[in-house]
Each structure stands twice: as C-alpha cells, then as structure tokens.
Design an enzyme around this catalytic site. Structure first.
Site, PDB file in Angstrom:
ATOM      1  CG  ASP A 184      15.145  10.917  62.774  1.00 20.72           C
ATOM      2  OD1 ASP A 184      15.568  10.658  63.821  1.00 20.72           O
ATOM      3  OD2 ASP A 184      14.580  10.266  62.026  1.00 20.72           O
TER       4      ASP A 184
ATOM      5  CB  CYS B 245      15.977  11.753  66.695  1.00 24.99           C
ATOM      6  SG  CYS B 245      15.700  10.173  67.339  1.00 24.99           S
TER       7      CYS B 245
ATOM      8  CB  THR C   7      14.868   7.465  70.059  1.00 28.35           C
ATOM      9  OG1 THR C   7      13.544   7.386  69.638  1.00 28.35           O
ATOM     10  CG2 THR C   7      15.473   6.497  70.876  1.00 28.35           C
TER      11      THR C   7
ATOM     12  CB  CYS D 261       8.575   8.384  67.141  1.00 31.03           C
ATOM     13  SG  CYS D 261       9.700   7.775  65.662  1.00 31.03           S
TER      14      CYS D 261
END
Ligand code: DGL
Length: 272
Positions: A10, A74, A76, A188
């Site tokens: 992450d 993660c 993102t 998230c």
C-alpha cells in the site's frame, strides 16, 4: 509443502486492514508488508507519476522477497496499475478496487456512495464499475482529500476531530426526500482504520462496505487454504522511506503482529 510468502503493498498503512484479514485466512504464510510511505499519499499524485513509481518499487520488492502472491491493498494504485503489473510480472496479483457490485446488490434504498481518494473516484476504472454493476442504484462518487492522512494520524494515536471527519464524509449522505443513502463503499483501504469514527461522524446510520474479507477469500482461492501450523516467523513491515516508526506507531503495528524491517535503507525511493 513450503509456506507461501504473501507481499501486501500500500502507499501507507491502509493495507493493514487487508493484511489483518489475509493473515487470519493464511496464518501459516510468511508475510511482508510494504508501505510506500516515501510517496504517501498516492491520492494526490498524477497517474503518470504513480504508474512509473509502483512499477519501479514493485520490481525491487519482488526481487527482494520473491513472493508467491502480491496483494495491492490500495484502491488508488489498483484502479490504475493492476493490468500493467499483471502484464509485467508472472506471479499472481490480487487488487483492491471499489466494492460497487456487492454494495449496490445489498442497498435497499438504492442510494449508494463511493468514498475514496480524489484519484480513485476520478478513475475510468471506477466509472466502468458503476456502468457495469450499479444495478439501478444512484451512485454518488465522493473524493476525500485528507481522510487517508487522518486515518494514519488516528493509528499513531494523534487526535483527529470528529468534525473534520464529518466534513470529509458529508457529501456521501444524500437525502433524496423519499429515500436516502444507506450504503457507503469504503474505496480506500485506510478508511476502515477509522470505522468507529466514521460511524460517529455519520449524520445517519449506513452500512460501510469494507472489501478486506473478500480480498482474503480471493487470496485463498488463488493459493489455497492454510496448509500448516501458524508461522513462527514475525511478519515484517518495510517502509520505502527507510524511516523507523515512532514508538506509538511501532506499538500499533505490533498490535497487528508487524515489526519494522531494519537494515533496509531505501533512501533511493525517497521523493525530494
Ligand atoms: N490506501 C490507499 C487506497 O486504498 C490510498 C491512500 C493514499 O495514499 O492516498 O486508495
């Protein structure tokens, strides 16, 4: 049979919420947790910057630890680089992407919000999940600017005001008159660290959907169930900045069964 090595990756400490579930599902495995803290938060980085960075850092981590499987804990990163990583490396990757499908299936009011970093909610990947799996729900995308940073502060035992959390999550709560939001996807991995705080800051009760148990099931599907006694080796956490955790953070990490990897100076990843 040798125990598998599972690398959990992450930008920071959000992946702990995934690590906890995967470690419970495969207690016999050897775990390495890698936090790219030198580049945290990923949510504020450009797509080009992230593609290049994750590719570079992952190459070195795979060479160093030779994992059996990598979990990109993660959203993102996963919503951007998963396909590239799978093309480049021959080992299996498990990603973490917004749990839009199960959330929309479970919503009764058919009003669902997706709470992620500003980057995750802007991704084409996330928009495609909504197009494919909204199941007639009205889906509201909410990009939180500071919530991941607040989650790390909370983990370190620093005070985080409920009002600040409330301001970040307020756009998730849509009151359409006859119905209102009943489900919020935690898109998230940092946000489940704040789970109780999110509930306290919410204007009305909702179901917060955390994908971590589903990710652990996916890992078990890929590499099989626990095959031996719990691992006696301590699980290690590796920070790309090379920094040592503060005593408060070290204590929180020990609560997860993670101990800092020493003797791994990673200054080459530091961002000036
Ligand atoms: N934990 C990360 C995620 O799931 C992102 C936090 C950040 O680095 O901005 O999206």
């Amino acid at each position: 049979m040798t125990a598998p090595t599972i690398l959990i990756f992450d930008s920071g400490l959000g992946g702990l919420t995934v690590f906890r579930e995967v470690a419970a599902a495969r207690p016999d495995a050897h775990f390495v947790y890698a936090a790219d803290d030198a580049a945290f938060p990923y949510g504020s980085r450009s797509e080009a910057e992230l593609v290049d960075r994750v590719d570079r850092v992952m190459g070195d981590l795979i060479a160093a630890y030779e994992p059996t499987v990598v979990v990109i804990a993660c959203n993102t990163a996963s919503t951007l680089v998963l396909a590239d990583l799978r093309r480049r490396f021959s080992l299996p990757f498990v990603g973490t992407v917004p749990a839009i499908k199960p959330a929309c299936k479970a919503s009764v009011s058919k009003m669902v919000s997706v709470l992620g970093t500003e980057a995750t909610v802007a991704r084409e990947y996330t928009k495609a999940l909504i197009r494919d799996f909204a199941e007639g729900c009205e889906v509201t995308l909410v990009g939180a600017r500071r919530l991941a940073v607040m989650a790390e502060a909370h983990l370190r035992g620093e005070p985080v005001e409920t009002g600040e959390i409330a301001a970040e999550i307020a756009p998730c709560f849509v009151n359409g008159g006859t119905s209102r939001t009943d489900t919020v996807v935690l898109a998230c991995t940092h946000y489940p660290l704040l789970r109780d705080r999110l509930a306290d800051a919410a204007p009305w009760p909702v179901t917060f959907v955390d994908p971590a148990p589903a990710i652990a099931r996916r890992v078990v599907d890929l590499i099989g169930p626990s095959g031996g006694p719990p691992s006696a080796a301590p699980s290690r956490i590796h920070f790309t900045s090379g920094a040592s955790p503060s005593p408060a953070l070290a204590a929180a990490l020990a609560g997860y069964g993670l101990y800092a990897q020493t003797g791994h100076p990673d200054a080459r990843y530091a961002i000036p």
